[in-house]
Design a protein around this motif. Structure first.
Motif, short mmCIF file in Angstrom:
data_model
loop_
_atom_site.label_atom_id
_atom_site.label_comp_id
_atom_site.label_asym_id
_atom_site.label_seq_id
_atom_site.Cartn_x
_atom_site.Cartn_y
_atom_site.Cartn_z
N HIS A 1 0.84 -1.20 0.00
CA HIS A 1 0.00 0.00 0.00
C HIS A 1 0.88 1.25 0.00
O HIS A 1 0.57 2.23 -0.64
N SER A 2 2.01 1.18 0.73
CA SER A 2 2.96 2.29 0.79
C SER A 2 4.07 2.00 -0.23
O SER A 2 3.83 1.34 -1.23
N ASP A 3 5.28 2.47 0.05
CA ASP A 3 6.39 2.19 -0.85
C ASP A 3 6.98 0.78 -0.64
O ASP A 3 7.89 0.39 -1.35
N HIS B 1 9.27 -0.70 7.87
CA HIS B 1 8.05 -1.23 8.47
C HIS B 1 8.36 -2.11 9.68
O HIS B 1 7.71 -2.00 10.72
N ASP C 1 -3.73 0.20 5.99
CA ASP C 1 -3.71 0.19 4.52
C ASP C 1 -5.10 0.40 3.93
O ASP C 1 -5.27 0.39 2.72
N TRP D 1 -2.31 6.94 3.28
CA TRP D 1 -1.05 6.21 3.35
C TRP D 1 -0.71 5.52 2.04
O TRP D 1 0.31 4.84 1.95
N LYS D 2 -1.53 5.70 1.00
CA LYS D 2 -1.27 5.07 -0.29
C LYS D 2 0.00 5.64 -0.90
O LYS D 2 0.15 6.86 -1.02
N ASP D 3 0.93 4.78 -1.24
CA ASP D 3 2.21 5.13 -1.88
C ASP D 3 3.08 6.06 -1.04
O ASP D 3 3.99 6.70 -1.55
N VAL D 4 2.82 6.15 0.27
CA VAL D 4 3.59 7.04 1.13
C VAL D 4 5.04 6.57 1.26
O VAL D 4 5.32 5.38 1.24
N SER E 1 7.90 5.57 3.31
CA SER E 1 7.90 4.99 4.66
C SER E 1 8.72 5.80 5.65
O SER E 1 8.52 5.68 6.86
#
Length: 162
Positions: free
Chosen positions: A40-42, A48, A69, A74-77, A79
């Motif tokens: 969902h993020s990078d 993580h 998620d 937080w989409k493509d954030v 980290s």
């Protein structure tokens, strides 16, 4: 109740599958690779795992509780943004990082040349000297999902001081 100890230990783990892409992000460093990580993020499994270790040591839950998620925010954030928010939460709770020891498990890409920069970026975000951040990389000798090249995993252990 009197405090007997002003130290706290936390442990974190994360893993992501490979998917379409041309790089992976580990420890805040973009590393060229013929695949990316599905997330969902990078997909920075190292950060993580580190966030989970920090939150666990502080008794503040886990990364999914703080950055679910299911939230578009937080989409493509990056980290590193998440890590800085966790460090801010620690500061508010009167805690600071003593040291970090982390291991990335990946058959590919090779990570040795990137570890020093990972340590520098993590130390910056953790607000500690780089000597307090250790990052190691290992393979699983082609065993398991990381060995078969299906994904990357990371473990992190932290020591916090009150």
């Amino acid at each position: 109740m009197q405090k007997e100890n002003n130290m706290r230990i936390g442990y974190g783990y994360d893993a992501h599958r490979f998917g379409h892409g041309d790089h992976v992000v580990l420890g805040g460093v973009s590393i060229p690779h013929d695949q990316g990580l599905i997330a969902h993020s990078d997909g920075d499994v190292l950060i993580h795992a580190l966030c989970d270790a920090l939150l666990g040591a502080a008794g503040l839950g886990d990364i999914g509780r703080h950055f679910p998620d299911t939230e578009a925010a937080w989409k493509d954030v990056d980290s590193r943004v998440l890590l800085r928010k966790v460090v801010s939460n620690l500061r508010e709770a009167g805690l600071k990082v003593g040291n970090v020891d982390a291991t990335v498990i990946a058959q590919q890409p090779r990570l040795g040349a990137h570890i020093d920069l990972m340590r520098e970026r993590l130390a910056e975000d953790l607000e500690v000297e780089v000597t307090r951040v250790n990052v190691k990389a290992t393979t699983t000798e082609k065993m398991g999902f990381t060995g078969r090249g299906e994904g990357i995993a990371a473990h992190a252990v932290v020591l916090l001081h009150e």
